[in-house]
Scaffold this motif. Structure first.
Motif, short mmCIF file in Angstrom:
data_model
loop_
_atom_site.label_atom_id
_atom_site.label_comp_id
_atom_site.label_asym_id
_atom_site.label_seq_id
_atom_site.Cartn_x
_atom_site.Cartn_y
_atom_site.Cartn_z
N ASP A 72 0.96 -1.14 0.05
CA ASP A 72 -0.08 0.04 0.12
C ASP A 72 0.94 1.39 0.03
O ASP A 72 0.93 1.97 0.99
N PRO A 73 1.52 1.52 -1.04
CA PRO A 73 2.49 2.69 -1.04
C PRO A 73 2.13 4.01 -1.03
O PRO A 73 2.62 4.89 -0.32
N GLU A 74 0.78 4.16 -1.14
CA GLU A 74 -0.16 5.46 -1.09
C GLU A 74 -0.85 5.61 0.18
O GLU A 74 -1.04 6.39 0.60
N GLY A 75 -0.46 4.55 1.11
CA GLY A 75 -1.16 4.54 2.41
C GLY A 75 -2.55 4.68 2.63
O GLY A 75 -2.95 5.42 3.69
N LYS A 76 -3.40 4.04 1.98
CA LYS A 76 -4.84 4.32 1.89
C LYS A 76 -5.37 3.16 2.66
O LYS A 76 -6.75 3.13 2.72
N ARG A 77 -4.72 2.26 3.46
CA ARG A 77 -5.16 1.32 4.11
C ARG A 77 -6.36 0.18 3.35
O ARG A 77 -6.88 -0.45 4.17
N VAL A 78 -5.97 0.14 1.92
CA VAL A 78 -6.70 -0.74 1.27
C VAL A 78 -5.81 -1.54 0.33
O VAL A 78 -4.82 -1.07 -0.31
N LEU A 79 -6.25 -2.54 -0.21
CA LEU A 79 -5.65 -3.51 -1.31
C LEU A 79 -6.81 -3.42 -2.42
O LEU A 79 -7.93 -3.70 -2.18
N ASN A 112 -11.90 -2.25 -3.17
CA ASN A 112 -10.91 -2.24 -2.14
C ASN A 112 -11.20 -3.00 -1.00
O ASN A 112 -12.23 -3.32 -0.38
N LEU A 113 -10.20 -3.68 -0.51
CA LEU A 113 -10.17 -4.41 0.54
C LEU A 113 -9.54 -3.76 1.73
O LEU A 113 -8.25 -3.60 1.58
N ASP A 114 -10.20 -3.60 2.95
CA ASP A 114 -9.46 -3.11 4.06
C ASP A 114 -8.70 -3.94 4.70
O ASP A 114 -9.15 -4.63 5.54
N TYR A 115 -7.34 -3.96 4.60
CA TYR A 115 -6.36 -4.90 5.05
C TYR A 115 -6.40 -4.63 6.68
O TYR A 115 -6.00 -5.50 7.34
N LYS A 116 -6.68 -3.67 7.06
CA LYS A 116 -6.58 -3.39 8.42
C LYS A 116 -7.76 -4.27 9.18
O LYS A 116 -7.41 -5.18 10.15
N ASN A 117 -8.74 -4.36 8.72
CA ASN A 117 -10.00 -5.29 9.08
C ASN A 117 -9.42 -6.57 8.69
O ASN A 117 -9.96 -7.45 9.78
#
Length: 131
Positions: A72-79, A112-117
């Motif tokens: 996530d190079p843009e730091g958006k918290r998603v894949l 988008n997949l929220d990878y933090k979740n």
């Protein structure tokens, strides 16, 4: 994770995954016991549930989260579902692993997949309340 790319995660794949997460001293007996906990072959979805339970007390949630941040190079918290980064960078995902991950953890309407979740579910085994 599926080093031999057969669509299933076996003993050697589990050992390699533990090693990648910094747990080099996992006994073969422990891996065998993990595999006995499931009733059939271990695909990616089964793996996430099973491995998440074993990670409790291993690496902190933040360490696993940081591993996803590499993608996530843009730091958006998603894949992004349509992104090729997971299949071209670091420990590459196979097309089958990508399909299994997005089937187990469907992306939102924008793809988008929220990878933090996702990490929270892997570690704690339940969906995180919306913040």
């Amino acid at each position: 994770m599926d080093q031999n790319r057969d669509g299933f995660i076996d003993k050697n794949d589990l050992r390699d995954t533990f090693a990648a997460l910094g747990r080099l001293n996992v006994k073969q007996k422990d891996i065998d016991e993990m595999l006995k906990e499931v009733s059939g072959p271990v695909n990616f979805t089964v793996f996430l549930t099973m491995f998440g339970e074993k990670l409790k007390g291993a690496d902190p949630e933040e360490t696993i989260l940081n591993a996803f941040k590499v993608f996530d190079p843009e730091g958006k918290r998603v894949l992004r579902k349509d992104s090729r980064i997971l299949t071209t960078q670091a420990d590459r995902f196979s097309p089958e692993e990508m399909e299994q991950m997005f089937a187990a953890f469907p992306p939102d309407m924008a793809g988008n997949l929220d990878y933090k979740n996702l990490v929270h579910i892997i570690i704690h085994g339940e969906e995180k309340d919306e913040e």
